[in-house]
Design a protein around this motif. Sequence first.
Motif, PDB file in Angstrom:
ATOM      1  N   ARG A  91       0.884  -1.132  -0.335  1.00 57.89           N
ATOM      2  CA  ARG A  91      -0.023   0.032  -0.037  1.00 57.89           C
ATOM      3  C   ARG A  91       0.919   1.192   0.038  1.00 57.89           C
ATOM      4  NH1 ARG A  91      -4.983  -1.471   0.984  1.00 57.89           N
ATOM      5  NH2 ARG A  91      -5.722   0.633   1.391  1.00 57.89           N
ATOM      6  N   TYR A  92       0.741   2.145  -0.922  1.00 56.87           N
ATOM      7  CA  TYR A  92       1.407   3.422  -1.171  1.00 56.87           C
ATOM      8  C   TYR A  92       0.592   4.762  -0.939  1.00 56.87           C
ATOM      9  CZ  TYR A  92      -0.506   2.995  -5.692  1.00 56.87           C
ATOM     10  OH  TYR A  92      -1.485   3.008  -6.903  1.00 56.87           O
ATOM     11  N   ARG A  93      -0.661   4.692  -1.074  1.00 57.52           N
ATOM     12  CA  ARG A  93      -1.252   5.898  -1.197  1.00 57.52           C
ATOM     13  C   ARG A  93      -1.148   6.775   0.064  1.00 57.52           C
ATOM     14  NH1 ARG A  93      -6.719   7.666  -0.203  1.00 57.52           N
ATOM     15  NH2 ARG A  93      -7.177   9.478  -1.329  1.00 57.52           N
ATOM     16  N   VAL A  94      -1.020   6.311   1.233  1.00 59.91           N
ATOM     17  CA  VAL A  94      -1.078   7.071   2.508  1.00 59.91           C
ATOM     18  C   VAL A  94       0.288   8.031   2.417  1.00 59.91           C
ATOM     19  CG1 VAL A  94       0.059   4.974   3.701  1.00 59.91           C
ATOM     20  CG2 VAL A  94      -1.322   6.993   4.952  1.00 59.91           C
ATOM     21  N   PHE A  95       1.366   7.434   1.767  1.00 55.92           N
ATOM     22  CA  PHE A  95       2.552   8.098   2.050  1.00 55.92           C
ATOM     23  C   PHE A  95       2.575   9.523   1.365  1.00 55.92           C
ATOM     24  CE2 PHE A  95       3.544   3.606   2.776  1.00 55.92           C
ATOM     25  CZ  PHE A  95       4.228   3.817   4.061  1.00 55.92           C
ATOM     26  N   PRO A  96       2.255   9.609  -0.090  1.00 55.12           N
ATOM     27  CA  PRO A  96       2.176  10.872  -0.646  1.00 55.12           C
ATOM     28  C   PRO A  96       1.209  12.040   0.274  1.00 55.12           C
ATOM     29  CG  PRO A  96       1.843   9.277  -2.313  1.00 55.12           C
ATOM     30  CD  PRO A  96       1.812   8.647  -0.950  1.00 55.12           C
ATOM     31  N   ILE A  97       0.219  11.347   0.934  1.00 55.08           N
ATOM     32  CA  ILE A  97      -0.800  12.395   1.637  1.00 55.08           C
ATOM     33  C   ILE A  97      -0.196  12.873   3.046  1.00 55.08           C
ATOM     34  CG2 ILE A  97      -2.875  12.306   2.868  1.00 55.08           C
ATOM     35  CD1 ILE A  97      -3.973  10.346   0.859  1.00 55.08           C
ATOM     36  N   ALA A  98       0.568  11.633   3.501  1.00 55.46           N
ATOM     37  CA  ALA A  98       1.236  12.188   4.931  1.00 55.46           C
ATOM     38  C   ALA A  98       2.265  13.089   4.551  1.00 55.46           C
ATOM     39  CB  ALA A  98       1.670  10.966   5.362  1.00 55.46           C
ATOM     40  N   GLY A  99       3.138  12.785   3.463  1.00 57.48           N
ATOM     41  CA  GLY A  99       4.363  13.488   3.129  1.00 57.48           C
ATOM     42  C   GLY A  99       3.932  15.108   2.574  1.00 57.48           C
ATOM     43  N   THR A 100       3.054  15.103   1.838  1.00 53.50           N
ATOM     44  CA  THR A 100       2.758  16.731   1.572  1.00 53.50           C
ATOM     45  C   THR A 100       2.036  17.258   2.618  1.00 53.50           C
ATOM     46  OG1 THR A 100       0.623  15.784   0.807  1.00 53.50           O
ATOM     47  CG2 THR A 100       2.589  16.074  -0.855  1.00 53.50           C
ATOM     48  N   ALA A 101       1.243  16.686   3.510  1.00 55.75           N
ATOM     49  CA  ALA A 101       0.975  17.225   4.652  1.00 55.75           C
ATOM     50  C   ALA A 101       2.012  17.755   5.744  1.00 55.75           C
ATOM     51  CB  ALA A 101      -0.143  16.364   5.716  1.00 55.75           C
ATOM     52  N   ILE A 102       3.078  16.769   5.757  1.00 57.85           N
ATOM     53  CA  ILE A 102       4.406  17.157   6.855  1.00 57.85           C
ATOM     54  C   ILE A 102       5.208  18.334   5.922  1.00 57.85           C
ATOM     55  CG2 ILE A 102       6.387  16.197   7.413  1.00 57.85           C
ATOM     56  CD1 ILE A 102       4.910  13.572   7.893  1.00 57.85           C
ATOM     57  N   MET A 103       5.220  18.307   4.863  1.00 57.83           N
ATOM     58  CA  MET A 103       6.193  19.223   3.821  1.00 57.83           C
ATOM     59  C   MET A 103       5.343  20.547   4.133  1.00 57.83           C
ATOM     60  SD  MET A 103       7.512  19.114   0.105  1.00 57.83           S
ATOM     61  CE  MET A 103       5.916  19.100  -0.511  1.00 57.83           C
ATOM     62  N   LEU A 104       3.955  20.573   4.109  1.00 57.80           N
ATOM     63  CA  LEU A 104       3.223  21.695   4.332  1.00 57.80           C
ATOM     64  C   LEU A 104       3.519  22.565   5.617  1.00 57.80           C
ATOM     65  CD1 LEU A 104       1.155  23.868   3.291  1.00 57.80           C
ATOM     66  CD2 LEU A 104      -0.527  22.535   4.096  1.00 57.80           C
ATOM     67  N   ALA A 105       3.562  21.473   6.611  1.00 55.48           N
ATOM     68  CA  ALA A 105       3.707  21.936   7.932  1.00 55.48           C
ATOM     69  C   ALA A 105       5.292  22.522   8.331  1.00 55.48           C
ATOM     70  CB  ALA A 105       3.658  21.091   8.825  1.00 55.48           C
ATOM     71  N   GLY A 106       6.160  22.004   7.643  1.00 56.78           N
ATOM     72  CA  GLY A 106       7.471  22.453   7.393  1.00 56.78           C
ATOM     73  C   GLY A 106       7.658  23.970   6.642  1.00 56.78           C
ATOM     74  N   PHE A 107       6.955  24.053   5.608  1.00 57.77           N
ATOM     75  CA  PHE A 107       7.010  25.308   5.128  1.00 57.77           C
ATOM     76  C   PHE A 107       6.410  26.283   5.845  1.00 57.77           C
ATOM     77  CE2 PHE A 107       6.957  23.144   0.455  1.00 57.77           C
ATOM     78  CZ  PHE A 107       8.301  22.977   0.516  1.00 57.77           C
ATOM     79  N   VAL A 108       5.438  25.940   6.491  1.00 61.37           N
ATOM     80  CA  VAL A 108       4.807  26.886   7.362  1.00 61.37           C
ATOM     81  C   VAL A 108       5.891  27.451   8.314  1.00 61.37           C
ATOM     82  CG1 VAL A 108       3.056  27.446   9.334  1.00 61.37           C
ATOM     83  CG2 VAL A 108       2.495  26.286   7.203  1.00 61.37           C
ATOM     84  N   MET A 109       6.697  26.453   9.140  1.00 59.74           N
ATOM     85  CA  MET A 109       7.708  26.648  10.080  1.00 59.74           C
ATOM     86  C   MET A 109       8.859  27.498   9.236  1.00 59.74           C
ATOM     87  SD  MET A 109       7.828  22.889  11.697  1.00 59.74           S
ATOM     88  CE  MET A 109       6.557  22.017  12.316  1.00 59.74           C
ATOM     89  N   LEU A 110       9.223  27.074   8.129  1.00 62.83           N
ATOM     90  CA  LEU A 110       9.947  27.812   7.536  1.00 62.83           C
ATOM     91  C   LEU A 110       9.900  29.482   7.294  1.00 62.83           C
ATOM     92  CD1 LEU A 110      11.697  25.343   4.841  1.00 62.83           C
ATOM     93  CD2 LEU A 110      12.773  26.033   7.211  1.00 62.83           C
ATOM     94  N   SER A 111       8.449  29.608   6.998  1.00 62.23           N
ATOM     95  CA  SER A 111       8.079  30.948   6.711  1.00 62.23           C
ATOM     96  C   SER A 111       8.186  31.619   7.916  1.00 62.23           C
ATOM     97  CB  SER A 111       6.692  30.933   6.242  1.00 62.23           C
ATOM     98  OG  SER A 111       5.782  30.567   7.342  1.00 62.23           O
ATOM     99  N   THR A 112       8.356  31.308   9.296  1.00 61.52           N
ATOM    100  CA  THR A 112       8.418  32.010  10.462  1.00 61.52           C
ATOM    101  C   THR A 112      10.055  32.597  10.724  1.00 61.52           C
ATOM    102  OG1 THR A 112       8.581  30.222  11.883  1.00 61.52           O
ATOM    103  CG2 THR A 112       6.377  30.761  11.298  1.00 61.52           C
ATOM    104  N   MET A 113      10.863  32.094   9.855  1.00 63.41           N
ATOM    105  CA  MET A 113      12.292  32.313  10.190  1.00 63.41           C
ATOM    106  C   MET A 113      12.381  33.859   9.818  1.00 63.41           C
ATOM    107  SD  MET A 113      14.446  29.114   8.180  1.00 63.41           S
ATOM    108  CE  MET A 113      14.249  29.794   6.745  1.00 63.41           C
TER     109      MET A 113
END
Length: 276
Positions: A91-113
């Motif tokens: 099963r592979y579908r869960v990983f792109p969903i989780a990965g893009t959500a985590i990456m979005l959270a990371g970009f939010v964090m980077l935007s506060t630098m």
Amino acid sequence: MLGGLTVEQERRAAEPILPPGLFRNRVFVVCAAMAGVLGVSMFGAIVFLPLFLQVVSGSSATNSGLLLVPLMVGVIVSAVVSGCTVARTGRYRVFPIAGTAIMLAGFVMLSTMGVGTSPALAAVWMLVVGAGIGLVMQVLVIAAQNAVDYRDLGVATSSVAFFRSLGGAVGVAVFGAILSNRLTANLAADLPHGGAGIDVAALRESPARIAALPAGVHGAVVGAFADALHVVYLSLLPFAVVALLLAWRLEERPLRETAHLQMPVGDEEPSSLAGL
């Protein structure tokens, strides 16, 4: 116009480089679109991190490279974990969903630098972004390979990589333009006398020149860079949201364990394969 000519030529070619029929495959289309969007946001994020670390945090060129190690650690660890899990469960579908959500959270964090952000805290945020990227990129290749016929395995694999690279080129150009425009406006507004007598282009090209500026001017320049980079990372967020929406559209199909070339009935196996 050139794009239309390319499509027409590919439709006529006996052996097209990018078979138009692939775009009737929903999984391939989603994977290619995600790769392009992720390329825009991923390269747009990564390429400006050393600039932030050198100009705003004051790290040397060597240290700014070393400080990117958490990003790569996140990519490698999450890619290995996701790959092993996909191989075990199919099963592979869960990983792109989780990965893009985590990456979005990371970009939010980077935007506060900002000027007060420590390199250690920035490293944690880079680790989060890297973990998100690692969960997505290789799984997209697996999903595309799994969805196409044997004869299209090579072109499907290379096409996903191509769209990712194309997105990266676009992302660096677009966000570089945003950074340059915002920085020019900030420097004109924040520097004494609108920056008269200061070579703004030289400041953009050399962090060493920025470090050598007088204290008052140096603080204004660093603040201008921090604000410009803040705008760049905010501009990344819509692309990460689009990638997340595309991930939800990715169809999960049973994972093939092998890829077989289906031969027409009556054809004999090549002698080199006989008896295998």
